[in-house]
Scaffold this motif. Structure first.
Motif, mmCIF file in Angstrom:
data_model
loop_
_atom_site.group_PDB
_atom_site.id
_atom_site.type_symbol
_atom_site.label_atom_id
_atom_site.label_comp_id
_atom_site.label_asym_id
_atom_site.label_seq_id
_atom_site.Cartn_x
_atom_site.Cartn_y
_atom_site.Cartn_z
ATOM 1 N N GLU A 122 40.924 34.710 34.247
ATOM 2 C CA GLU A 122 41.856 35.133 35.295
ATOM 3 C C GLU A 122 41.112 35.498 36.578
ATOM 4 O OE1 GLU A 122 44.953 38.741 36.314
ATOM 5 O OE2 GLU A 122 44.622 38.252 34.211
ATOM 6 N N LEU A 123 40.026 36.225 36.451
ATOM 7 C CA LEU A 123 39.242 36.620 37.628
ATOM 8 C C LEU A 123 38.715 35.389 38.365
ATOM 9 C CD1 LEU A 123 37.284 39.606 36.066
ATOM 10 C CD2 LEU A 123 39.017 39.765 37.866
ATOM 11 N N ARG A 154 34.346 36.401 38.916
ATOM 12 C CA ARG A 154 35.032 35.930 40.131
ATOM 13 C C ARG A 154 34.291 34.772 40.784
ATOM 14 N NH1 ARG A 154 36.275 41.643 40.720
ATOM 15 N NH2 ARG A 154 38.533 41.853 40.479
ATOM 16 N N LYS A 167 44.624 45.905 39.585
ATOM 17 C CA LYS A 167 45.013 45.813 38.176
ATOM 18 C C LYS A 167 43.931 45.119 37.355
ATOM 19 C CE LYS A 167 49.983 45.864 38.866
ATOM 20 N NZ LYS A 167 51.233 45.105 38.818
ATOM 21 N N GLN A 168 43.324 44.087 37.925
ATOM 22 C CA GLN A 168 42.242 43.384 37.232
ATOM 23 C C GLN A 168 41.038 44.295 37.041
ATOM 24 O OE1 GLN A 168 41.819 40.083 39.938
ATOM 25 N NE2 GLN A 168 43.082 38.740 38.673
ATOM 26 N N LEU A 206 40.365 37.714 30.627
ATOM 27 C CA LEU A 206 40.291 38.347 31.942
ATOM 28 C C LEU A 206 39.260 37.649 32.824
ATOM 29 C CD1 LEU A 206 41.247 40.487 33.923
ATOM 30 C CD2 LEU A 206 39.530 42.039 32.946
ATOM 31 N N MET A 215 32.520 41.603 36.291
ATOM 32 C CA MET A 215 33.731 41.142 36.982
ATOM 33 C C MET A 215 33.377 40.333 38.226
ATOM 34 S SD MET A 215 36.447 44.249 36.402
ATOM 35 C CE MET A 215 35.343 45.669 36.355
ATOM 36 N N GLN A 273 46.973 43.104 42.652
ATOM 37 C CA GLN A 273 46.488 42.338 41.493
ATOM 38 C C GLN A 273 44.999 42.599 41.278
ATOM 39 O OE1 GLN A 273 46.614 38.060 41.877
ATOM 40 N NE2 GLN A 273 46.536 37.769 39.659
ATOM 41 N N ALA A 317 43.809 36.620 45.114
ATOM 42 C CA ALA A 317 44.413 37.793 44.467
ATOM 43 C C ALA A 317 44.905 38.769 45.533
ATOM 44 C CB ALA A 317 43.410 38.483 43.544
#
Length: 101
Positions: free
Chosen positions: A15-16, A49, A30-31, A12, A45, A27, A23
């Motif tokens: 992905e972030l 990012r 959801k993240q 994750l 998080m 999305q 995003a």
């Protein structure tokens, strides 16, 4: 098929980092939900990012995903990542980039 060597929190975080600038709101939500379900804090998080992590190994994985090159691969290998894990991180990064292109 075997279990992925990439921890869900690391996955994750990658992905972030890769979707931070593009995003969609759905999305992003959801993240956020996935991160909370994995026990990640908002600060974790936010740092992901920005392409980093408070955790050394996660930071190395994110760095490799963002900038795969000989130097970052070697740094990951020196940190204890297997060749297969490095390849999986790079494949994940390619897949995520393709989804956002």
């Amino acid at each position: 098929m075997g279990r992925s060597p990439i921890d869900p929190r690391v996955r994750l975080s990658i992905e972030l980092a890769l979707t931070a600038n593009n995003a969609m709101p759905s999305q992003f939500a959801k993240q956020e939900e996935a991160g909370r379900a994995l026990g990640m804090t908002g600060a974790e998080m936010d740092v992901a990012r920005r392409g980093s992590s408070f955790d050394f190994h996660t930071s190395i994985a994110v760095s490799l995903a963002l900038h795969a090159c000989r130097e970052t691969r070697q740094r990951a290998r020196d940190a204890g990542f297997s060749k297969e894990t490095c390849e999986e991180i790079e494949c994940l990064a390619l897949s995520l980039r393709a989804q956002t292109a």
